[in-house]
Write a protein that holds these residues in place. Structure first.
Motif, PDB file in Angstrom:
ATOM      1  N   GLY A  48      -1.781  11.089   3.694  1.00  0.00           N
ATOM      2  CA  GLY A  48      -2.425   9.941   4.301  1.00  0.00           C
ATOM      3  C   GLY A  48      -3.311   9.154   3.353  1.00  0.00           C
ATOM      4  N   ASP A  49      -3.702   9.753   2.221  1.00  0.00           N
ATOM      5  CA  ASP A  49      -4.533   9.026   1.256  1.00  0.00           C
ATOM      6  C   ASP A  49      -3.740   7.884   0.626  1.00  0.00           C
ATOM      7  N   ILE A  50      -4.454   6.838   0.230  1.00  0.00           N
ATOM      8  CA  ILE A  50      -3.843   5.713  -0.461  1.00  0.00           C
ATOM      9  C   ILE A  50      -3.724   6.069  -1.944  1.00  0.00           C
ATOM     10  N   ALA A  51      -2.501   5.948  -2.472  1.00  0.00           N
ATOM     11  CA  ALA A  51      -2.239   6.267  -3.878  1.00  0.00           C
ATOM     12  C   ALA A  51      -2.199   5.021  -4.748  1.00  0.00           C
TER      13      ALA A  51
ATOM     14  N   ARG B 176      -4.445   5.363  -7.981  1.00  0.00           N
ATOM     15  CA  ARG B 176      -5.339   6.525  -7.898  1.00  0.00           C
ATOM     16  C   ARG B 176      -4.804   7.661  -8.758  1.00  0.00           C
TER      17      ARG B 176
ATOM     18  N   THR C  53       1.092   5.273   0.243  1.00  0.00           N
ATOM     19  CA  THR C  53       0.312   6.403   0.738  1.00  0.00           C
ATOM     20  C   THR C  53       1.042   7.717   0.508  1.00  0.00           C
TER      21      THR C  53
ATOM     22  N   VAL D  54       0.860  -1.174   0.000  1.00  0.00           N
ATOM     23  CA  VAL D  54       0.000   0.000   0.000  1.00  0.00           C
ATOM     24  C   VAL D  54       0.901   1.229   0.000  1.00  0.00           C
TER      25      VAL D  54
ATOM     26  N   ARG E 204       2.771  10.854   1.666  1.00  0.00           N
ATOM     27  CA  ARG E 204       3.475  11.254   2.890  1.00  0.00           C
ATOM     28  C   ARG E 204       3.505  12.775   3.003  1.00  0.00           C
TER      29      ARG E 204
ATOM     30  N   LEU F 180      -4.994  14.254  -4.124  1.00  0.00           N
ATOM     31  CA  LEU F 180      -4.926  13.440  -2.915  1.00  0.00           C
ATOM     32  C   LEU F 180      -4.381  14.280  -1.776  1.00  0.00           C
TER      33      LEU F 180
END
Length: 152
Positions: free
Chosen positions: A103-106, A96, A48, A46, A50, A100
């Motif tokens: 903390g969002d998942i990319a 994705r 994310t 995963v 940063r 964003l």
């Protein structure tokens, strides 16, 4: 646009989920996509957003991913190569695009194989080759007013 050229391989085939989306990603969805009774190991990565850039250390205040129209086809080629080079039971990769926040998942990638070592190696190859070959670019803005494109 919520999805770009989704790929779902034939039932039982190794390529289970390959998508580029402008909506939030689900780790559970990707993990479920690679479930296989013949797999003894599943590896999942995963990525994310940063709060800083690894090179400059500057605070990231904004981030946006863009994809070339060929990105979905390139993602499929990367996935096919990984599936051909390892004893992959199932493989999934979702990236994705759009704006964003920290903390969002990319990106989420997962691979299941008969054994854990193979799963780790295949998953590592999948994310590394995705980042190297799939035309997805990151535009970052920083707290000091500077900005940069990554991957262009």
């Amino acid at each position: 646009m919520s999805r770009m050229t989704p790929t779902h391989d034939e039932p039982g085939g190794p390529l289970r989920l390959l998508e580029i989306r402008d909506t939030p990603l689900s780790v559970d969805e990707v993990f479920a996509a690679v479930g296989d009774d013949a797999a003894g190991g599943t590896a999942l990565f995963v990525g994310t957003v940063r709060d800083h850039d690894g090179g400059s250390g500057a605070e990231v205040t904004g981030l946006s991913y863009s994809a070339h129209p060929s990105a979905a086809a390139e993602l499929r080629q990367v996935a096919e190569k990984v599936a051909a080079d390892f004893p992959v039971r199932a493989l999934a990769a979702v990236h994705r695009v759009g704006d964003l926040r920290v903390g969002d998942i990319a990106v989420v990638v997962a691979v299941s194989c008969p054994h854990r070592g193979e799963a780790f190696e295949a998953c590592r190859r999948l994310i590394d080759d995705l980042k190297a070959a799939v035309p997805i670019w990151k535009h970052q803005t920083f707290g000091d007013g500077t900005e940069e494109w990554v991957g262009v």
